[in-house]
Design an enzyme around this catalytic site. Structure first.
Site, mmCIF file in Angstrom:
data_model
loop_
_atom_site.group_PDB
_atom_site.id
_atom_site.type_symbol
_atom_site.label_atom_id
_atom_site.label_comp_id
_atom_site.label_asym_id
_atom_site.label_seq_id
_atom_site.Cartn_x
_atom_site.Cartn_y
_atom_site.Cartn_z
ATOM 1 N N SER A 56 68.274 -21.800 26.836
ATOM 2 C CA SER A 56 67.267 -20.799 26.490
ATOM 3 C C SER A 56 66.658 -20.268 27.769
ATOM 4 C CB SER A 56 66.137 -21.411 25.648
ATOM 5 O OG SER A 56 66.571 -21.635 24.346
ATOM 6 N N GLU A 63 59.539 -4.100 33.521
ATOM 7 C CA GLU A 63 59.720 -3.209 32.364
ATOM 8 C C GLU A 63 59.741 -4.009 31.051
ATOM 9 O OE1 GLU A 63 61.638 -3.483 35.017
ATOM 10 O OE2 GLU A 63 61.426 -1.609 36.097
ATOM 11 N N SER A 64 59.294 -5.260 31.031
ATOM 12 C CA SER A 64 59.179 -6.155 29.853
ATOM 13 C C SER A 64 60.007 -7.433 30.011
ATOM 14 C CB SER A 64 59.476 -5.458 28.533
ATOM 15 O OG SER A 64 58.445 -4.523 28.272
ATOM 16 N N CYS A 84 60.744 -0.941 28.717
ATOM 17 C CA CYS A 84 59.890 0.229 28.561
ATOM 18 C C CYS A 84 60.174 1.206 29.692
ATOM 19 C CB CYS A 84 58.415 -0.177 28.525
ATOM 20 S SG CYS A 84 57.869 -0.934 30.032
ATOM 21 N N ASP A 228 80.377 -41.430 44.424
ATOM 22 C CA ASP A 228 79.664 -40.619 45.420
ATOM 23 C C ASP A 228 79.696 -41.269 46.800
ATOM 24 O OD1 ASP A 228 77.347 -42.512 45.455
ATOM 25 O OD2 ASP A 228 77.110 -41.765 43.419
ATOM 26 N N ASP A 279 91.636 -46.881 37.312
ATOM 27 C CA ASP A 279 90.761 -47.348 36.239
ATOM 28 C C ASP A 279 90.227 -48.749 36.589
ATOM 29 O OD1 ASP A 279 89.621 -48.282 33.967
ATOM 30 O OD2 ASP A 279 91.321 -47.845 32.646
HETATM 31 N N1 SPD Z 1 71.494 -42.183 34.328
HETATM 32 C C1 SPD Z 1 72.012 -42.525 35.605
HETATM 33 C C2 SPD Z 1 72.762 -43.791 35.645
HETATM 34 C C3 SPD Z 1 73.187 -44.190 37.005
HETATM 35 C C4 SPD Z 1 74.578 -43.947 37.267
HETATM 36 N N2 SPD Z 1 75.064 -44.306 38.565
HETATM 37 C C5 SPD Z 1 74.729 -43.432 39.599
HETATM 38 C C6 SPD Z 1 75.735 -43.448 40.680
HETATM 39 C C7 SPD Z 1 75.120 -43.516 41.998
HETATM 40 N N3 SPD Z 1 76.017 -44.025 42.969
#
Ligand code: SPD
Length: 426
Positions: A56, A63-64, A84, A228, A279
């Site tokens: 949203s 102009e609005s 407008c 990360d 995995d």
């Molecule tokens: N809701 C976030 C849960 C945390 C997940 N891990 C974060 C990775 C950071 N290395």
């Protein structure tokens, strides 16, 4: 000459691209551009994403306004183009139709504020408006684009710049790097905040150093997840570590963070790191018994690819793969946000490691919903984080420039508030 103050076009955009309908940054950009293409002067924009579905937002123009509400699951957007003056809102309409890839659409045009029905007050608003706009730089407007991480009842929202640096649907999840104003660039997986430049150290220091100092002599460490790179970066600050094996299921997460969060993904080329894109659940099924000093499960929340990281079978495999005095640390969710997952994980760990050997460490992450988060432990031998004996923490903290962890924080984080004790009782 128009006999009305404003013109209001109520638009139904149907059969739109559902991915665009769920992309708050893209929609904000398109709505702002739709206004600008029709020569409107943009004052500000406010846009929210409602996880998992829907956007949203409003672009306020001199102009609005232009407003939108989307239902991605129906490929539908309800759009209001209220203008407008001389602005031709049909230019905005045409632009949005293309931008949203709408296959069918309809619109109703209404005149607003019929001059025949209104009485005009006696002051010269036109001159006043002109004067007011003389000092205004039309290039500057305030953007409010909000990323929301939420469940049915509570949420955490971060305002972000609208910049999207990476946006890929991997086989496992949607991987995004976007930029928040307060916390800098951040990694989001499927609409959940994973880490941000400004507060990542809370999480990554607390997932690594308490276990490392409790163990005191960890040489072989396994990390499941942690794409990360923040966790391995912290672990590899300990010179005694000989090898860190990291198993991350999603190569796109590693790629995104290497490219856009290099401060976090800082140790991927470290010679002691064995990085596997694989995995982690399957990896632990066939892991050699009693081989790791520490296992860290740096997974995301228990939906999608991380669901199996919360199962009894997985933690039994972790137990078996730990050496006799090994320590397990798992991302433990929040006792306030995700109470059920938090308690169930602890009950699982208690049943595998023993009631007194499943302590919980609480710490703060401002960008996670409720801010209160946990790591949960499984202690296989006698090395218990509540009985920390380590020396040299202060010197390490100083030398490595740690910003969250220290000895006091270590001890304090294992203190359990009463409501948490109640949750943890089996
Ligand atoms: N809701 C976030 C849960 C945390 C997940 N891990 C974060 C990775 C950071 N290395």
């Amino acid at each position: 000459m128009s006999l009305a103050l404003g013109n209001h076009i109520l638009v139904e955009f149907m059969n739109c691209d559902p991915n665009i309908m769920n992309d708050v940054a893209q929609i904000e950009k398109d709505m702002v551009e739709a206004a600008q293409r029709a020569d409107a002067t943009v004052i500000n924009s406010t846009f929210h994403h409602f996880s998992p579905w829907g956007v949203s937002g409003v672009v306020v123009i001199q102009e609005s306004h232009l407003a939108i509400h989307t239902w991605p699951e129906y490929g539908y957007a309800a759009v209001d183009l209220f203008t407008c003056g001389d602005m031709n809102a049909w230019i905005s309409f045409d632009f949005l139709k293309e931008a949203f890839k709408s296959q069918s659409y309809s619109a109703i045009e209404m005149k607003r504020g019929s001059v025949n029905l209104l009485e005009r007050n006696d002051f010269d608003i036109t001159t006043m408006r002109q004067k007011a706009s003389e000092w205004r730089n039309p290039e500057f407007f305030t953007r409010n684009v909000w990323f929301t991480d939420k469940d049915e009842d509570q949420a955490l929202s971060l305002r972000f710049t609208g910049e999207v640096f990476f946006d890929v649907q991997s086989p496992f999840q949607r991987v995004r790097i976007i930029e928040s104003y307060k916390y800098g660039k951040m990694l989001a997986l499927d609409d959940m905040v994973m880490t941000t430049i400004e507060d990542e150290f809370h999480y990554h220091e607390m997932i690594s150093h308490p276990a490392m100092f409790t163990h005191g002599n960890a040489k072989n460490v396994l990390v499941i997840g942690g794409g990360d790179g923040g966790t391995v970066r912290e672990l590899l600050k300990h010179d005694g570590v000989e090898k860190v094996t990291m198993v991350e299921i999603d190569g796109e997460v590693i790629k995104a963070c290497k490219e856009h969060l290099p401060q976090i993904a800082a140790a991927f080329d470290h010679p002691k790191l064995d990085l596997k894109v694989d995995d982690g659940i399957a990896f632990l099924k066939q892991a050699q018994a009693e081989s790791y000093d520490i296992i860290i499960v740096d997974g995301s929340d228990p939906v999608g690819p991380a669901e199996g990281l919360f199962s009894v079978e997985f933690y039994t495999n972790c137990y078996n793969a730990l050496k006799k005095d090994g320590i397990l640390v798992a991302q433990g969710e929040s006792p306030k946000f995700n109470q059920k997952a938090f308690a169930e994980l602890n009950h699982t760990l208690q049943s595998i490691f023993g009631t007194d050997n499943a302590p919980v460490s609480l710490f703060f992450v401002p960008t996670y919903p409720t801010g209160m988060w946990s790591f949960q432990y499984g202690i296989k031998g006698d090395k218990h984080p509540k009985r920390l004996e380590a020396a040299g923490i202060d010197a390490f903290v100083e030398a490595k420039g740690l910003r969250y962890y220290n000895e006091e924080v270590h001890r304090g984080s294992f203190a359990t508030p009463n409501f948490v004790k109640t949750l943890l009782k089996k």
